[in-house]
Design a protein around this motif. Sequence first.
Motif, PDB file in Angstrom:
ATOM      1  N   ASP A  51      -5.142   2.075   4.561  1.00  0.00           N
ATOM      2  CA  ASP A  51      -4.402   1.023   5.276  1.00  0.00           C
ATOM      3  C   ASP A  51      -5.321  -0.176   5.510  1.00  0.00           C
ATOM      4  O   ASP A  51      -4.905  -1.335   5.407  1.00  0.00           O
ATOM      5  CB  ASP A  51      -3.928   1.515   6.657  1.00  0.00           C
ATOM      6  CG  ASP A  51      -2.982   2.694   6.585  1.00  0.00           C
ATOM      7  OD1 ASP A  51      -2.323   2.869   5.544  1.00  0.00           O
ATOM      8  OD2 ASP A  51      -2.899   3.454   7.581  1.00  0.00           O
TER       9      ASP A  51
ATOM     10  N   ARG B  49      -1.050   8.578  13.601  1.00  0.00           N
ATOM     11  CA  ARG B  49      -1.788   8.323  12.373  1.00  0.00           C
ATOM     12  C   ARG B  49      -1.018   7.439  11.378  1.00  0.00           C
ATOM     13  O   ARG B  49      -1.483   7.194  10.267  1.00  0.00           O
ATOM     14  CB  ARG B  49      -2.249   9.612  11.723  1.00  0.00           C
ATOM     15  CG  ARG B  49      -1.162  10.410  11.066  1.00  0.00           C
ATOM     16  CD  ARG B  49      -1.773  11.512  10.228  1.00  0.00           C
ATOM     17  NE  ARG B  49      -0.754  12.090   9.394  1.00  0.00           N
ATOM     18  CZ  ARG B  49       0.133  12.959   9.816  1.00  0.00           C
ATOM     19  NH1 ARG B  49       0.138  13.350  11.075  1.00  0.00           N
ATOM     20  NH2 ARG B  49       1.042  13.423   8.982  1.00  0.00           N
TER      21      ARG B  49
ATOM     22  N   GLY C  65      -7.546   8.034   6.511  1.00  0.00           N
ATOM     23  CA  GLY C  65      -6.456   7.063   6.710  1.00  0.00           C
ATOM     24  C   GLY C  65      -6.860   5.633   6.380  1.00  0.00           C
ATOM     25  O   GLY C  65      -6.097   4.693   6.584  1.00  0.00           O
TER      26      GLY C  65
ATOM     27  N   LYS D 130       0.842  -1.202   0.000  1.00  0.00           N
ATOM     28  CA  LYS D 130       0.000   0.000   0.000  1.00  0.00           C
ATOM     29  C   LYS D 130       0.876   1.251   0.000  1.00  0.00           C
ATOM     30  O   LYS D 130       1.857   1.338   0.748  1.00  0.00           O
ATOM     31  CB  LYS D 130      -0.912  -0.002   1.226  1.00  0.00           C
ATOM     32  CG  LYS D 130      -1.789   1.233   1.352  1.00  0.00           C
ATOM     33  CD  LYS D 130      -1.292   2.177   2.420  1.00  0.00           C
ATOM     34  CE  LYS D 130      -1.983   3.521   2.391  1.00  0.00           C
ATOM     35  NZ  LYS D 130      -1.530   4.416   3.464  1.00  0.00           N
TER      36      LYS D 130
HETATM   37 MG    MG Z   1      -2.208   7.098   6.441  1.00  0.00          MG
END
Ligand code: MG
Length: 410
Positions: free
Chosen positions: A157, A212, A154, A7
């Motif tokens: 992920d 984060r 976010g 990723k």
């Molecule tokens: Mg991130």
Amino acid sequence: MSLLVQKFGGTSVATIDHITNVARRIKKSRADGNDVVVVVSAMGKETDRLVGLIEEVDVRTSPDIRRETDVLLSTGEQVTISLLSMTLMKLDVPARSFTGGQVRILTDGQHTRARIESIDTDRMRATLAEGKVVVVAGFQGVDAEGDITTFGRGGSDTTAVALAAVLEADECQIYTDVEGVFTTDPRVVEEARCLDEITFEEMLELASLGSRVLHTRAVEFASKYQVPLRVLSSFGESDGTLIAGEDRISMEQPLISGIAFTADEAKLTVRGVRDVPGIASKILVPISEAAIEVDMIVQNVSADQSTDFTFTVSRGDYEQARSILEGVAGDIGAAEVSGDNKIAKLSIVGVGMRSHAGVASKMFRVLADESINIQMISTSEIKISVVFDEKYLELAARALHTAFGLAETQ
Ligand code: MG
Ligand code: ADP
Ligand code: ASP
């Protein structure tokens, strides 16, 4: 042949040059004998830009607005998948892009914070069998109606780890703009040290308490399905940080593994509440009905049998929570509602804490020595969180990082 899920976050795909760098890395992984499924984020700060446009429209949040938010925010990742696939093909690497819906990442209908329910692997497996790299848009899925959903900021992920779990990948690699998971945010504390390994349990606490570097849900999935997870830099060559079960972590556990913090919180207090059964639920039920998440809660009874009831929420929910409480305060005869949206929460995390007393008192002493007034405290077996004025955040993080010896190799 191994299967890797890789990723690449926003900074790693910010420009066509960056995308070319990513494509070269993927080409190398293939040349090393791996099948590769790639998950990408939106380019650079694209998601922030899109959020800014919604703010410009200036409309009150509602379920319908959240549905439109997902339609908008999901476009960022769609741009990256096609540009990366084209770049791979230019480098003679066969590739095919897919949106979340195209690989049937099915979610519940909670727009802007959807949870993955199932993923169909057929199309991805067929594409890999054709010798192609599978490039999937992170952060998005579709609900039962086929409407686009997203997983919260976010969330790419989480796409990566979920794909690694269902495809039974050999490793899920999260490439980002730092070398791995550090003892604390290296952009705030210069002495922060990159960890070779960390347990799922500690990483889960660090993520949910504000680091984060990984989306909390991603760590939950990795732990549940025992997906070996690695965080590493898309610009360097180091091995980064392995996140795995306690049995796979070789080193002796240090007392504290890391420090997480967030200035994205706000505190609300209802003062002079009568100390009778049912008060906590009268205060908190309207808050949860408005889909506002409550974090820390403190209630204290004073000698005159009245209580002060304090809790924290995300800063973005502060105004709404305050106006709900003002209504509730009238109903339950409370003296007043006060609030503070200039607070920060800082937490120290470590499985080593389980077997050691005195960690909390050391933390409080370090903060006292810096004249930092603690407003709220909460603890669990492997973490201690404190809330204080946000202006002390960097000072507190640095002082605790030094006091607990995190800069030194342990
Ligand atoms: Mg991130
Ligand atoms: P990406 O776009 O690749 O997903 P993020 O910005 O979401 O990247 O996450 C990486 C950032 O997380 C780093 O740039 C760093 O500032 C921040 N961060 C916070 N805490 C930590 C930590 N303990 N270790 C590493 N990075 C951290
Ligand atoms: N693009 C989304 C965000 O900025 C998802 C991600 O990057 O993980 O939050």
